[in-house]
Write a protein that holds these residues in place. Structure first.
Motif, mmCIF file in Angstrom:
data_model
loop_
_atom_site.group_PDB
_atom_site.id
_atom_site.type_symbol
_atom_site.label_atom_id
_atom_site.label_comp_id
_atom_site.label_asym_id
_atom_site.label_seq_id
_atom_site.Cartn_x
_atom_site.Cartn_y
_atom_site.Cartn_z
ATOM 1 N N VAL A 232 0.528 -1.242 0.052
ATOM 2 C CA VAL A 232 0.301 -0.057 -0.311
ATOM 3 C C VAL A 232 0.608 1.034 -0.144
ATOM 4 N N ALA A 233 1.988 1.531 0.588
ATOM 5 C CA ALA A 233 2.608 2.151 1.002
ATOM 6 C C ALA A 233 3.592 2.918 -0.641
ATOM 7 N N ASN A 234 3.675 1.672 -0.700
ATOM 8 C CA ASN A 234 4.366 2.304 -2.000
ATOM 9 C C ASN A 234 3.512 2.366 -3.154
ATOM 10 N N THR A 235 2.842 1.968 -3.527
ATOM 11 C CA THR A 235 1.271 2.194 -4.589
ATOM 12 C C THR A 235 1.236 3.446 -4.197
ATOM 13 N N ALA A 236 0.639 4.306 -2.957
ATOM 14 C CA ALA A 236 0.811 6.058 -2.728
ATOM 15 C C ALA A 236 1.585 6.642 -3.427
ATOM 16 N N ALA A 237 3.188 5.649 -3.555
ATOM 17 C CA ALA A 237 4.261 6.613 -3.695
ATOM 18 C C ALA A 237 3.963 6.726 -5.477
ATOM 19 N N VAL A 238 3.523 5.322 -6.507
ATOM 20 C CA VAL A 238 4.146 5.786 -7.410
ATOM 21 C C VAL A 238 2.832 5.872 -8.203
ATOM 22 N N THR A 239 1.129 5.577 -7.574
ATOM 23 C CA THR A 239 0.188 6.059 -8.243
ATOM 24 C C THR A 239 0.407 7.789 -8.965
ATOM 25 N N PRO A 240 0.737 8.887 -8.159
ATOM 26 C CA PRO A 240 -0.061 9.737 -9.330
ATOM 27 C C PRO A 240 1.513 10.233 -10.438
ATOM 28 N N PRO A 241 2.571 9.646 -10.235
ATOM 29 C CA PRO A 241 3.388 9.970 -11.587
ATOM 30 C C PRO A 241 3.456 8.552 -12.346
ATOM 31 N N SER A 242 2.629 7.524 -12.149
ATOM 32 C CA SER A 242 1.764 6.287 -13.731
ATOM 33 C C SER A 242 0.461 6.877 -14.060
ATOM 34 N N PHE A 243 0.043 7.591 -13.188
ATOM 35 C CA PHE A 243 -1.043 7.797 -14.416
ATOM 36 C C PHE A 243 -1.283 9.161 -14.405
ATOM 37 N N PHE A 244 -0.925 10.383 -13.731
ATOM 38 C CA PHE A 244 -1.306 12.125 -13.314
ATOM 39 C C PHE A 244 0.104 12.653 -14.341
ATOM 40 N N LEU A 245 1.521 12.257 -14.320
ATOM 41 C CA LEU A 245 2.623 12.814 -14.621
ATOM 42 C C LEU A 245 2.305 13.430 -15.982
ATOM 43 N N VAL A 246 1.025 13.142 -17.196
ATOM 44 C CA VAL A 246 1.571 13.923 -18.502
ATOM 45 C C VAL A 246 0.865 14.723 -18.126
ATOM 46 N N GLU A 247 -0.941 14.058 -17.042
ATOM 47 C CA GLU A 247 -1.415 15.688 -16.782
ATOM 48 C C GLU A 247 -0.804 16.972 -16.527
ATOM 49 N N TYR A 248 -0.250 16.371 -15.293
ATOM 50 C CA TYR A 248 0.817 16.936 -14.295
ATOM 51 C C TYR A 248 1.790 18.681 -15.694
ATOM 52 N N LEU A 249 2.087 17.994 -16.509
ATOM 53 C CA LEU A 249 2.985 18.307 -17.413
ATOM 54 C C LEU A 249 2.602 19.179 -18.189
ATOM 55 N N LEU A 250 1.090 18.755 -18.809
ATOM 56 C CA LEU A 250 0.713 19.534 -20.148
ATOM 57 C C LEU A 250 0.463 20.783 -19.260
ATOM 58 N N GLN A 251 -0.808 20.776 -17.705
ATOM 59 C CA GLN A 251 -0.925 22.085 -17.756
ATOM 60 C C GLN A 251 -0.254 23.192 -16.862
ATOM 61 N N ARG A 252 1.560 22.420 -17.263
ATOM 62 C CA ARG A 252 2.609 23.111 -16.582
ATOM 63 C C ARG A 252 3.156 23.620 -18.098
ATOM 64 N N GLY A 253 2.422 23.197 -18.996
ATOM 65 C CA GLY A 253 2.957 23.536 -19.901
ATOM 66 C C GLY A 253 3.858 22.930 -21.261
ATOM 67 N N ARG A 254 3.685 21.531 -20.652
ATOM 68 C CA ARG A 254 4.587 21.412 -21.127
ATOM 69 C C ARG A 254 3.900 20.075 -22.266
ATOM 70 N N SER A 255 4.489 20.290 -23.880
ATOM 71 C CA SER A 255 3.752 19.681 -24.977
ATOM 72 C C SER A 255 3.230 18.218 -24.693
ATOM 73 N N GLU A 256 2.247 17.738 -25.602
ATOM 74 C CA GLU A 256 1.496 16.228 -24.899
ATOM 75 C C GLU A 256 3.389 15.094 -25.839
ATOM 76 N N TRP A 257 3.667 15.481 -26.916
ATOM 77 C CA TRP A 257 5.123 14.491 -26.696
ATOM 78 C C TRP A 257 6.138 13.926 -25.633
ATOM 79 N N TYR A 258 6.326 15.375 -24.793
ATOM 80 C CA TYR A 258 7.350 16.139 -24.299
ATOM 81 C C TYR A 258 6.564 14.554 -22.201
ATOM 82 N N GLY A 259 5.598 15.345 -22.909
ATOM 83 C CA GLY A 259 5.123 14.265 -21.231
ATOM 84 C C GLY A 259 5.299 13.024 -21.561
#
Length: 408
Positions: A232-259
């Protein structure tokens, strides 16, 4: 005494864990790659479906539990597979996952998207517990290495999946997604022709009737609690970057390819982390490998969030984060086999179910929090999640998983 039959069963199970079947491990790693390619599309699909169908991030994040929550039945499926045959569970599921998830892009309504993801999730539940049990058989005394190679197949799928899907969407739009189903169908054909489980199934059926899971887990409750807490602890650490890293980077103005490249860099590190972590756990024990992961992930993730600037120099940092964050995926599966080698299917299924259900709940919670306070602040809240794994790792006896002599 209740503990005596369990001890006898454990000794009997240990007797057959002697031979390393490289071909069997490699075949299961290929099956893992082909199956996990499809759920690994979710990191790119979430923002793409959100944009196409006009749903909020909270509702789009519901795609994750739709795909993951069916895994709650993995202990039951592992139990059934141990008493029937693991072969058909493993043979059919990559093709089913391919057909379901490759159709998500052409779904006209969000409800149909969730239904297709549910089918894919059921295929995932049917695949993983029997597959992990087979890897445990094929790995013999090199269990950590075998599980690391098996998990490397899944990590490789997660590495290439964002790039494949990003390229498909760029050239053919979401309507072109069905062309990617060929990999899963090819894997099912390969497994049908090559996978033989008669000997393994006979052993599993022989011991399945004598194993009492409740008594077994009560007898080994301390390492079992350590196992589930670490998951559970490891899942809590890796879930946000696994599923929302692209969205995080898009909201920071990065391109879809970079994400997509950033997500692939994070997933690529899982290949290294899994191979190194699984093999290392054979040397230092499962507890040592889990502690190293927990203590290394939090400061590295904090550093990334503090300095992320959209440059290519950020990608190596993501790789380093993944090298520390991802080893528990293989280490905990090896630990599950260590704790109960006479009940590989059910306990592997229980471990996987815990991971997938926690991932679903945490993904949905993260989506809600990100909608409320912003995705960047939500990412900062997850920085210390891996540290929660330290007390659970300490519940695992130091000797479990060691195959090398320890002085003193």
């Amino acid at each position: 005494m209740a503990g005596e039959p369990a001890a006898v069963a454990r000794a009997q199970a240990a007797e057959k864990r002697t031979f390393w079947d490289a071909g069997g491990v490699a075949l299961m790693s290929w099956a893992h790659f082909a199956h996990d390619l499809y759920p690994s599309f979710l990191g790119v699909l979430v923002p793409a479906i959100q944009a196409k169908l006009g749903v909020s991030l909270f509702w789009a994040s519901a795609m994750v539990p739709a795909q993951q929550l069916p895994s709650i039945i993995q202990p039951f499926l592992g139990y059934v597979a141990d008493r029937t045959s693991r072969r058909w569970f493993v043979v059919l599921t990559p093709g089913v996952a391919a057909l379901a998830l490759s159709s998500v892009g052409i779904a006209p309504h969000f409800s149909l998207v969730l239904l297709l993801l549910l089918v894919s999730g059921l295929a995932s539940a049917a695949f993983h517990a029997p597959a992990v049990a087979l890897v445990g058989e094929f790995g013999g005394q090199r269990l950590g290495r075998a599980m690391a190679i098996f998990m490397a197949g899944g990590e490789l799928a997660r590495t290439v999946a964002p790039l494949i899907l990003t390229a498909v969407i760029a050239h053919f739009t979401l309507d072109g997604m069905p062309i990617v189903m060929v990999v899963g169908l090819a894997a099912s054909l390969t497994l049908y022709l090559r996978l033989r489980t008669e000997a393994s199934d006979a052993i599993a059926r022989r011991y399945a009737g004598s194993v009492r899971l409740r008594a077994l887990l009560r007898d080994r409750r301390r390492p079992f609690i350590g196992l589930l807490g670490s998951v559970v602890a490891n899942t809590a650490a890796v879930t946000p970057p696994s599923f929302f890293l692209v969205e995080y980077l898009l909201q920071r103005g990065r391109s879809e390819w970079y994400g997509g490249l950033a997500l692939s860099a994070f997933y690529a590190s899982g290949i290294i982390g899994g191979l190194v972590g699984g093999s290392l756990s054979d040397w230092v024990g499962r507890r040592g490998a889990l502690l190293l992961s927990s203590l290394g992930t939090a400061p590295l993730l904090a550093l990334y969030l503090a300095i992320e600037d959209g440059s290519w120099l950020m990608l190596p940092l993501l790789v380093i984060i993944g090298v520390f964050a991802t080893p528990p995926r293989s280490v905990t599966l090896a630990l599950a086999n260590d704790i109960a080698p006479e009940a590989r299917g059910p306990l592997s299924g229980f471990t996987l179910a815990t991971s997938f259900v926690a991932q679903s709940v945490l993904a949905l919670a993260f989506g809600a929090v990100a909608d409320a306070i912003g995705i960047e602040r939500a990412f900062w809240l997850t920085v210390g999640a891996s540290l929660a794994g330290v007390p659970f790792a300490l519940l695992v006896p130091a000797h479990i998983g060691r195959t090398r002599p320890v002085s003193g």
